[in-house]
Design a protein around this motif. Structure first.
Motif, PDB file in Angstrom:
ATOM      1  N   GLY A  95     104.423  -7.819  60.285  1.00 44.03           N
ATOM      2  CA  GLY A  95     105.186  -7.129  61.321  1.00 44.03           C
ATOM      3  C   GLY A  95     104.305  -6.602  62.434  1.00 44.03           C
ATOM      4  O   GLY A  95     104.654  -6.702  63.617  1.00 44.03           O
ATOM      5  N   ALA A  96     103.153  -6.039  62.059  1.00 44.04           N
ATOM      6  CA  ALA A  96     102.227  -5.519  63.070  1.00 44.04           C
ATOM      7  C   ALA A  96     101.749  -6.627  63.996  1.00 44.04           C
ATOM      8  O   ALA A  96     101.688  -6.454  65.225  1.00 44.04           O
ATOM      9  CB  ALA A  96     101.038  -4.849  62.387  1.00 44.04           C
ATOM     10  N   ALA A  97     101.405  -7.782  63.424  1.00 48.18           N
ATOM     11  CA  ALA A  97     100.901  -8.888  64.238  1.00 48.18           C
ATOM     12  C   ALA A  97     101.986  -9.439  65.153  1.00 48.18           C
ATOM     13  O   ALA A  97     101.738  -9.711  66.339  1.00 48.18           O
ATOM     14  CB  ALA A  97     100.354  -9.988  63.335  1.00 48.18           C
ATOM     15  N   VAL A  98     103.203  -9.605  64.632  1.00 50.88           N
ATOM     16  CA  VAL A  98     104.292 -10.142  65.447  1.00 50.88           C
ATOM     17  C   VAL A  98     104.588  -9.223  66.619  1.00 50.88           C
ATOM     18  O   VAL A  98     104.678  -9.658  67.779  1.00 50.88           O
ATOM     19  CB  VAL A  98     105.552 -10.357  64.583  1.00 50.88           C
ATOM     20  N   VAL A  99     104.755  -7.931  66.346  1.00 50.23           N
ATOM     21  CA  VAL A  99     105.117  -6.991  67.409  1.00 50.23           C
ATOM     22  C   VAL A  99     103.980  -6.847  68.418  1.00 50.23           C
ATOM     23  O   VAL A  99     104.211  -6.753  69.628  1.00 50.23           O
ATOM     24  CB  VAL A  99     105.515  -5.629  66.808  1.00 50.23           C
ATOM     25  N   THR A 100     102.745  -6.855  67.941  1.00 49.31           N
ATOM     26  CA  THR A 100     101.607  -6.776  68.866  1.00 49.31           C
ATOM     27  C   THR A 100     101.584  -7.995  69.777  1.00 49.31           C
ATOM     28  O   THR A 100     101.364  -7.872  71.001  1.00 49.31           O
ATOM     29  CB  THR A 100     100.288  -6.675  68.089  1.00 49.31           C
TER      30      THR A 100
END
Length: 253
Positions: A100-105
């Motif tokens: 989730g962190a990578a996608v949103v970033t």
């Protein structure tokens, strides 16, 4: 230090020694960290973080370590993002929240991020990683952890469910077998038990046109695709042989 790590079986001993030196706050801590790594504890648990898709993700001892191959899941997810303002992203079985962190970033922060996991230790890590990104993290069993208001609104659902068959758990490297939670590894007799549970409810939680993405073993991809088709989703399978990684993408039409 590198020689000590090499003798303990660390293939990339020089690189690991460098990271330990950079992370330790003094000689005493460096010695403790080196001892933990030489004893077989995962490097990421010793450092307290993992490098994932260019991000430094907090990882506590006993929590599943995000794998490099799962960066392919992130790339596939980004290709599936709908052309809508602030899409709703749900990272199910989130672990540290790395996906989730990578996608949103990668989306520049333009998303409404939610995540859930059953493991309290993982949830604590995920909150540290996702709260700065505006994410909300829930503790509980799959969709049961989520607020009902999310039902039918999810544009992008990443579900990196455990997919190792139960009988194969003893064959895993000791770093995973001895130091990561069994619930993050064991996918049941054929490795697809958790995926079946996700597939049974995914349609109702996805928005029209929303997409579910899950990582699986290459030898399981046909069966995984069949499970998602039976759930009423349009499915395709993609692989990256270099990592290696296989992702099944399933869209609600």
């Amino acid at each position: 230090m590198a020689a000590r790590l090499r003798a303990a079986g660390c293939v990339f001993a020089e690189d690991e020694a460098r990271l330990l030196r950079l992370t330790a706050r003094g000689p005493a801590e460096l010695e403790r960290m080196t001892g933990r790594r030489a004893a077989g504890e995962p490097l990421e648990h010793v450092l307290g973080w993992a490098d994932f898709d260019g991000l430094r993700i907090a990882v506590d001892p006993g929590v599943f370590v995000p794998r490099r191959r799962t960066e392919f899941l992130v790339r596939a997810a980004l290709e599936a993002v709908p052309d809508t303002a602030a899409p709703v992203v749900l990272d199910l079985c989130c672990g540290t929240g790395a996906v989730g962190a990578a996608v949103v970033t990668r989306l520049g922060g333009d998303a409404r991020l939610h995540a859930a996991d059953l493991d309290p230790a993982a949830v604590r890590c995920a909150r540290r990683n996702l709260h700065p990104l505006g994410g909300r993290v829930y503790e509980g069993d799959l969709f049961a952890a989520l607020p009902s208001a999310l039902r039918g609104t999810v544009h992008l659902l990443t579900a990196n469910v455990p997919y190792v068959p139960t009988d194969d758990i003893p064959l895993l490297p000791s770093e995973a077998r001895d130091h990561e939670p069994r619930t993050a590894l064991d996918g049941g007799p054929d490795g697809l038990a958790l995926l079946r549970r996700v597939a049974a409810e995914a349609y109702d939680w996805l928005a029209p046109g929303g997409t579910l993405l899950t990582e699986t073993g290459s030898h399981q991809s046909g069966a995984a695709a069949g499970i998602l088709r039976e759930a009423g989703l349009t499915v395709r399978v993609a692989s990256d042989p270099e990592l290696p990684a296989t992702v099944v993408t399933a869209t609600r039409r």
